[in-house]
Design a protein around this motif. Structure first.
Motif, PDB file in Angstrom:
ATOM      1  N   GLU A  80      29.729 -35.743 -32.112  1.00  0.00           N
ATOM      2  CA  GLU A  80      31.147 -35.847 -32.449  1.00  0.00           C
ATOM      3  C   GLU A  80      31.928 -34.653 -31.913  1.00  0.00           C
ATOM      4  O   GLU A  80      32.989 -34.807 -31.304  1.00  0.00           O
TER       5      GLU A  80
ATOM      6  N   ARG B  59      34.416 -44.346 -28.907  1.00  0.00           N
ATOM      7  CA  ARG B  59      33.183 -43.771 -29.461  1.00  0.00           C
ATOM      8  C   ARG B  59      33.473 -42.965 -30.722  1.00  0.00           C
ATOM      9  O   ARG B  59      32.727 -43.006 -31.701  1.00  0.00           O
TER      10      ARG B  59
ATOM     11  N   THR C 195      33.859 -44.952 -33.966  1.00  0.00           N
ATOM     12  CA  THR C 195      32.596 -45.272 -34.649  1.00  0.00           C
ATOM     13  C   THR C 195      32.164 -44.123 -35.549  1.00  0.00           C
ATOM     14  O   THR C 195      31.781 -44.315 -36.698  1.00  0.00           O
ATOM     15  N   VAL C 196      32.248 -42.898 -34.994  1.00  0.00           N
ATOM     16  CA  VAL C 196      31.850 -41.709 -35.759  1.00  0.00           C
ATOM     17  C   VAL C 196      32.778 -41.506 -36.953  1.00  0.00           C
ATOM     18  O   VAL C 196      32.343 -41.176 -38.050  1.00  0.00           O
TER      19      VAL C 196
ATOM     20  N   ASN D 289      34.422 -43.804 -38.548  1.00  0.00           N
ATOM     21  CA  ASN D 289      34.104 -44.823 -39.556  1.00  0.00           C
ATOM     22  C   ASN D 289      32.896 -44.400 -40.398  1.00  0.00           C
ATOM     23  O   ASN D 289      32.887 -44.592 -41.613  1.00  0.00           O
ATOM     24  N   GLN D 290      31.883 -43.820 -39.729  1.00  0.00           N
ATOM     25  CA  GLN D 290      30.708 -43.320 -40.460  1.00  0.00           C
ATOM     26  C   GLN D 290      31.115 -42.215 -41.429  1.00  0.00           C
ATOM     27  O   GLN D 290      30.693 -42.196 -42.584  1.00  0.00           O
ATOM     28  N   ARG D 291      31.976 -41.299 -40.957  1.00  0.00           N
ATOM     29  CA  ARG D 291      32.452 -40.202 -41.799  1.00  0.00           C
ATOM     30  C   ARG D 291      33.217 -40.741 -43.007  1.00  0.00           C
ATOM     31  O   ARG D 291      33.094 -40.252 -44.116  1.00  0.00           O
ATOM     32  N   GLU D 292      34.011 -41.784 -42.753  1.00  0.00           N
ATOM     33  CA  GLU D 292      34.798 -42.391 -43.835  1.00  0.00           C
ATOM     34  C   GLU D 292      33.889 -43.050 -44.876  1.00  0.00           C
ATOM     35  O   GLU D 292      34.175 -43.019 -46.075  1.00  0.00           O
ATOM     36  N   GLN D 293      32.767 -43.617 -44.425  1.00  0.00           N
ATOM     37  CA  GLN D 293      31.803 -44.206 -45.365  1.00  0.00           C
ATOM     38  C   GLN D 293      31.212 -43.139 -46.287  1.00  0.00           C
ATOM     39  O   GLN D 293      31.071 -43.355 -47.494  1.00  0.00           O
ATOM     40  N   TYR D 294      30.889 -41.958 -45.700  1.00  0.00           N
ATOM     41  CA  TYR D 294      30.384 -40.843 -46.519  1.00  0.00           C
ATOM     42  C   TYR D 294      31.431 -40.428 -47.545  1.00  0.00           C
ATOM     43  O   TYR D 294      31.124 -40.184 -48.710  1.00  0.00           O
TER      44      TYR D 294
ATOM     45  N   ARG E 218      31.795 -42.899 -50.384  1.00  0.00           N
ATOM     46  CA  ARG E 218      30.654 -42.798 -51.296  1.00  0.00           C
ATOM     47  C   ARG E 218      30.841 -41.619 -52.246  1.00  0.00           C
ATOM     48  O   ARG E 218      30.571 -41.707 -53.434  1.00  0.00           O
TER      49      ARG E 218
ATOM     50  N   SER F  95      40.012 -35.991 -37.084  1.00  0.00           N
ATOM     51  CA  SER F  95      39.046 -36.670 -37.970  1.00  0.00           C
ATOM     52  C   SER F  95      38.171 -35.655 -38.698  1.00  0.00           C
ATOM     53  O   SER F  95      37.836 -35.830 -39.864  1.00  0.00           O
TER      54      SER F  95
END
Length: 412
Positions: free
Chosen positions: A116, A174, A177-178, A180-185, A188, A266
């Motif tokens: 990232e 690209r 995608t990263v 979106n992963q950060r947003e999932q963390y 949570r 981000s």
């Protein structure tokens, strides 16, 4: 091989002498961080930089003399140069020239370790260079290496605008995608209602040193600018037993390239998600007040100025006089001192309690899980055990919206 660097700078007649002095010192530190050797600094007082050559005619002659006498390899301008200024100066001196923004981007390119981070820096470099393609000369095709050549420099940028635009779109995709992963963390952590502390501050204020000592981590720390680039998050236990998440962030600096802030948005969003901000300030720096203002301005740009801030004045071991904090609430520490770090954690809990609501809860001895939940999620100020009823009476503080508080209300 270390490059011999000549710094050129225009001091506005209407500007502050002290601010200009510190900006130059910062540029010298940046150059050294990029492994360059500053052999001289040439300044000129003007109302504004010369639109074509940045410096006036007399100073241009002086630069020629210094290049000859000091064997200069590279010129670095204190301000962001336009494409035409850069082209004119390169033609004038037959030497590569970069500006403050390019230098910072170059350091970031050397610092990025994660996928990232590398993508963000590459994006910032392309976005910085794109509007300057028509004016760029030698500096974009310096194949021999050196300061200002890390990153996308070898792709013949000046002749391929379409290629760059395509690459920018590709990197953005690209990064999405990263992100979106950060947003999932993040979501949570929000669901778990975990309290989050973000460490922010001017570059080299000691953020990583504090982060490492608080969490027993080994993230990169060094007495240099932008030592930390990729954000790191760890668990931290406060004196009451409350467990929080603390994250270290990239250092701020005045005149950071706009493209860099945009590309790192981000990563910097981590700050917006925080429940509390540690604003770490180098109390020993003569310009620490200005550095504080720079960080506060950037927090405002990130829409994070509403988050409670604890000002952490660091490096008290380097202070020769008594120190009075400018901001409140505040704590003055040395990140190396364990007693100071503990005091910081107690101050943190005191500040949290002013934003949280008190609660009282009776927990039966058989409800071990509930007791553990309260210890992990709240600040417990008092705990007594009633042997007759085999129950604990817990006094403490919780956020008003916390799920554990709703359970308490249902029981009542």
């Amino acid at each position: 091989m270390t490059e011999h660097v000549l710094i050129i700078a225009v001091e506005r007649k209407s500007g502050e002498d002290l601010h200009f002095k510190y900006a130059l010192e910062e540029l010298i530190s940046l150059t050294e961080t990029a492994k360059g050797e500053v052999v001289d600094v040439l300044t000129q007082k003007r109302d504004r930089p010369h639109p074509k050559t940045y410096l006036g005619k007399g100073k241009i002659e002086e630069v020629h003399e210094l290049i000859e006498a000091l064997n200069i390899d590279l010129l670095i301008a204190n301000d962001e140069l336009s494409a035409s200024q850069m082209r004119n100066l390169e033609e004038e001196f037959a030497l590569p020239i970069i500006d403050r923004s390019q230098l910072i981007l170059d350091i970031f390119a050397g610092r990025a370790k994660t996928r990232e981070g590398k993508l963000q820096v590459e994006l910032a470099q392309y976005q910085y260079l794109l509007p300057r393609l028509h004016g760029q000369g030698h500096s974009l095709s310096r194949l021999g290496g050196g300061i200002g050549t890390r990153g996308p420099g070898e792709t013949k940028l000046e002749s391929d605008r379409r290629h760059i635009n395509h690459r920018i779109d590709e990197i953005k995709q690209r990064l999405k995608t990263v992100v979106n992963q950060r947003e999932q963390y993040r979501s949570r952590r929000r669901e778990n209602q975990t309290f989050q502390i973000a460490i922010v501050g001017y570059t080299n204020a000691g953020k990583s040193t504090l982060f490492n000592r608080l969490t027993n981590s080994d993230t990169f720390e060094q007495d240099q600018l932008f030592a930390t680039l990729d954000p790191t998050a760890r668990q931290l236990k406060l004196p009451s037993g409350l467990q929080v998440i603390i994250s270290d962030t990239v250092g701020f600096m005045q005149d950071l390239p706009t493209a860099l802030i945009a590309a790192f948005r981000s990563t910097l969003e981590e700050v917006k998600e925080a429940d509390l901000i540690y604003h770490v300030i180098d109390a020993s720096h003569p310009d620490h007040h200005q550095q504080q203002e720079t960080v506060k301005r950037l927090l405002k740009e990130l829409n994070a100025e509403h988050i409670p801030i604890l000002s952490v004045y660091n490096k008290k071991d380097l202070l020769s006089t008594s120190f009075i904090p400018f901001e409140k609430p505040a704590v003055t520490i040395s990140a190396f001192e364990e007693s100071d770090r503990l005091r910081l954690l107690y101050e943190t809990e005191k500040l949290m309690m002013t934003h949280w609501e008190p609660y009282t809860r009776i927990v039966h001895a058989s409800e071990g899980k509930v007791l553990q939940q309260l210890k992990k999620a709240s600040i417990i100020t008092e705990q007594t055990f009633d042997e007759v009823n085999e129950a604990y009476t817990i006094h403490g503080f919780l956020p008003s919206s916390h799920a554990l508080r709703q359970v308490e209300e249902l029981e009542e």
